[in-house]
Design a protein around this motif. Structure first.
Motif, PDB file in Angstrom:
ATOM      1  N   LEU A  72       0.938  -0.994  -0.064  1.00 34.14           N
ATOM      2  CA  LEU A  72       0.189   0.005   0.329  1.00 34.14           C
ATOM      3  C   LEU A  72       0.680   1.356   0.405  1.00 34.14           C
ATOM      4  N   ASN A  73       0.780   2.208  -0.962  1.00 35.84           N
ATOM      5  CA  ASN A  73       0.984   3.444  -1.069  1.00 35.84           C
ATOM      6  C   ASN A  73       0.970   4.414  -0.701  1.00 35.84           C
ATOM      7  N   MET A  74       0.664   5.347   0.591  1.00 36.52           N
ATOM      8  CA  MET A  74      -0.323   6.118   0.457  1.00 36.52           C
ATOM      9  C   MET A  74       0.420   7.371   0.389  1.00 36.52           C
ATOM     10  N   ARG A  75       0.167   8.356  -1.143  1.00 33.61           N
ATOM     11  CA  ARG A  75       0.895   9.369  -1.795  1.00 33.61           C
ATOM     12  C   ARG A  75       0.210  10.679  -1.005  1.00 33.61           C
ATOM     13  N   SER A  76      -0.562  11.400  -0.294  1.00 35.42           N
ATOM     14  CA  SER A  76      -1.293  12.006   0.540  1.00 35.42           C
ATOM     15  C   SER A  76      -0.530  11.788   2.062  1.00 35.42           C
ATOM     16  N   ALA A  77      -0.777  13.051   1.810  1.00 37.53           N
ATOM     17  CA  ALA A  77      -0.302  13.016   3.634  1.00 37.53           C
ATOM     18  C   ALA A  77      -1.369  13.957   4.288  1.00 37.53           C
ATOM     19  N   LEU A  78      -1.547  13.641   5.704  1.00 36.19           N
ATOM     20  CA  LEU A  78      -2.991  14.317   6.552  1.00 36.19           C
ATOM     21  C   LEU A  78      -3.561  15.078   6.155  1.00 36.19           C
ATOM     22  N   GLY A  79      -4.843  15.814   6.206  1.00 36.73           N
ATOM     23  CA  GLY A  79      -4.959  16.973   5.682  1.00 36.73           C
ATOM     24  C   GLY A  79      -5.310  17.347   4.102  1.00 36.73           C
ATOM     25  N   ASP A  80      -4.605  16.401   3.110  1.00 40.91           N
ATOM     26  CA  ASP A  80      -4.469  16.320   2.449  1.00 40.91           C
ATOM     27  C   ASP A  80      -5.447  16.196   0.863  1.00 40.91           C
ATOM     28  N   ALA A  81      -6.218  15.844   0.140  1.00 36.31           N
ATOM     29  CA  ALA A  81      -7.273  15.176  -0.732  1.00 36.31           C
ATOM     30  C   ALA A  81      -6.504  13.503  -0.337  1.00 36.31           C
ATOM     31  N   LEU A  82      -7.388  12.273  -0.026  1.00 37.36           N
ATOM     32  CA  LEU A  82      -7.382  10.848  -0.422  1.00 37.36           C
ATOM     33  C   LEU A  82      -6.204  10.297  -2.088  1.00 37.36           C
ATOM     34  N   ASP A  83      -4.936  10.338  -1.684  1.00 40.28           N
ATOM     35  CA  ASP A  83      -4.325   9.368  -2.880  1.00 40.28           C
ATOM     36  C   ASP A  83      -4.286   8.135  -2.507  1.00 40.28           C
ATOM     37  N   VAL A  84      -4.497   7.240  -2.955  1.00 36.54           N
ATOM     38  CA  VAL A  84      -3.687   5.737  -2.363  1.00 36.54           C
ATOM     39  C   VAL A  84      -3.702   4.682  -3.217  1.00 36.54           C
ATOM     40  N   GLU A  85      -2.166   4.103  -3.025  1.00 33.53           N
ATOM     41  CA  GLU A  85      -2.424   2.843  -4.526  1.00 33.53           C
ATOM     42  C   GLU A  85      -1.953   1.723  -3.762  1.00 33.53           C
ATOM     43  N   ILE A  86      -2.481   0.458  -4.061  1.00 33.87           N
ATOM     44  CA  ILE A  86      -2.407  -0.695  -3.216  1.00 33.87           C
ATOM     45  C   ILE A  86      -1.848  -1.626  -5.059  1.00 33.87           C
ATOM     46  N   GLU A  87      -0.745  -2.201  -4.418  1.00 32.98           N
ATOM     47  CA  GLU A  87      -1.137  -3.659  -5.784  1.00 32.98           C
ATOM     48  C   GLU A  87      -1.361  -4.523  -5.675  1.00 32.98           C
ATOM     49  N   LEU A  88      -2.039  -5.140  -7.018  1.00 37.17           N
ATOM     50  CA  LEU A  88      -2.865  -6.389  -6.987  1.00 37.17           C
ATOM     51  C   LEU A  88      -1.751  -7.093  -6.955  1.00 37.17           C
ATOM     52  N   VAL A  89      -1.755  -8.484  -7.129  1.00 37.77           N
ATOM     53  CA  VAL A  89      -0.780  -9.304  -6.997  1.00 37.77           C
ATOM     54  C   VAL A  89      -1.279 -10.555  -7.598  1.00 37.77           C
ATOM     55  N   SER A  90      -0.492 -11.311  -8.329  1.00 39.47           N
ATOM     56  CA  SER A  90      -1.375 -12.739  -8.984  1.00 39.47           C
ATOM     57  C   SER A  90      -2.568 -12.602 -10.350  1.00 39.47           C
ATOM     58  N   VAL A  91      -2.857 -11.479 -10.835  1.00 42.54           N
ATOM     59  CA  VAL A  91      -3.578 -11.346 -10.986  1.00 42.54           C
ATOM     60  C   VAL A  91      -3.257 -11.141 -12.766  1.00 42.54           C
ATOM     61  N   SER A  92      -4.233 -12.330 -13.741  1.00 41.92           N
ATOM     62  CA  SER A  92      -4.154 -13.273 -14.909  1.00 41.92           C
ATOM     63  C   SER A  92      -4.575 -11.964 -16.425  1.00 41.92           C
ATOM     64  N   LYS A  93      -4.542 -12.554 -17.649  1.00 45.29           N
ATOM     65  CA  LYS A  93      -4.802 -11.096 -18.279  1.00 45.29           C
ATOM     66  C   LYS A  93      -6.184 -11.538 -18.170  1.00 45.29           C
ATOM     67  N   GLU A  94      -7.072 -12.589 -17.925  1.00 45.16           N
ATOM     68  CA  GLU A  94      -7.788 -13.026 -18.047  1.00 45.16           C
ATOM     69  C   GLU A  94      -8.672 -13.100 -16.783  1.00 45.16           C
ATOM     70  N   GLU A  95      -8.171 -12.984 -15.926  1.00 48.24           N
ATOM     71  CA  GLU A  95      -9.073 -12.056 -15.139  1.00 48.24           C
ATOM     72  C   GLU A  95      -8.920 -10.771 -14.711  1.00 48.24           C
ATOM     73  N   LEU A  96      -8.103  -9.417 -15.122  1.00 51.71           N
ATOM     74  CA  LEU A  96      -8.161  -8.136 -15.356  1.00 51.71           C
ATOM     75  C   LEU A  96      -8.871  -8.066 -15.481  1.00 51.71           C
ATOM     76  N   SER A 137     -11.569  13.938  -4.257  1.00 51.09           N
ATOM     77  CA  SER A 137     -11.121  15.604  -3.774  1.00 51.09           C
ATOM     78  C   SER A 137     -11.141  15.795  -2.755  1.00 51.09           C
ATOM     79  N   ARG A 138     -12.088  15.548  -1.762  1.00 52.97           N
ATOM     80  CA  ARG A 138     -12.036  15.680  -0.628  1.00 52.97           C
ATOM     81  C   ARG A 138     -11.147  15.582   0.356  1.00 52.97           C
TER      82      ARG A 138
END
Length: 102
Positions: free
Chosen positions: A30-54, A100-101
């Motif tokens: 999990l990569n929290m790209r925003s700071a406290l008080g900023d608009a939310l910006d989070v990235e969570i890696e997805l692992v073990s995803v096949s092309k068919e599942e995607l 955006s909030r």
């Protein structure tokens, strides 16, 4: 202004994703790209995803009822959150959660 409880929000999001992803997708870093008080910006890696599942994978925010069922308080700031499945140039797939909030 209410404090945004990221952990509770992410637990509810993961609960919402489990019915469609339990047999196929794993969650990575999990990569929290925003700071406290900023608009939310989070990235969570997805692992073990096949092309068919995607091609059939989707993600969305849980309903307020799902939060209540999990004994979590739904934060109204989440109503403005956007969840999408993205791909980096190197091919890594991840969930992008933004709002955006503050």
């Amino acid at each position: 202004m209410r404090q945004f409880n990221v952990k509770a929000w992410l637990v509810a999001l993961i609960i919402a994703l489990l019915p469609t992803a339990v047999s196929a997708v794993g969650f990575g870093r999990l990569n929290m790209r925003s700071a406290l008080g900023d608009a939310l910006d989070v990235e969570i890696e997805l692992v073990s995803v096949s092309k068919e599942e995607l091609s059939s994978l989707s993600a969305r925010l849980s309903s307020p009822d799902a939060y209540r069922s999990a004994n979590l308080q739904f934060n109204p700031a989440l109503a403005a959150a956007h969840v999408s499945i993205e791909r980096r140039s190197g091919g890594q797939v991840y969930l992008k959660i933004t709002s955006s909030r503050t």
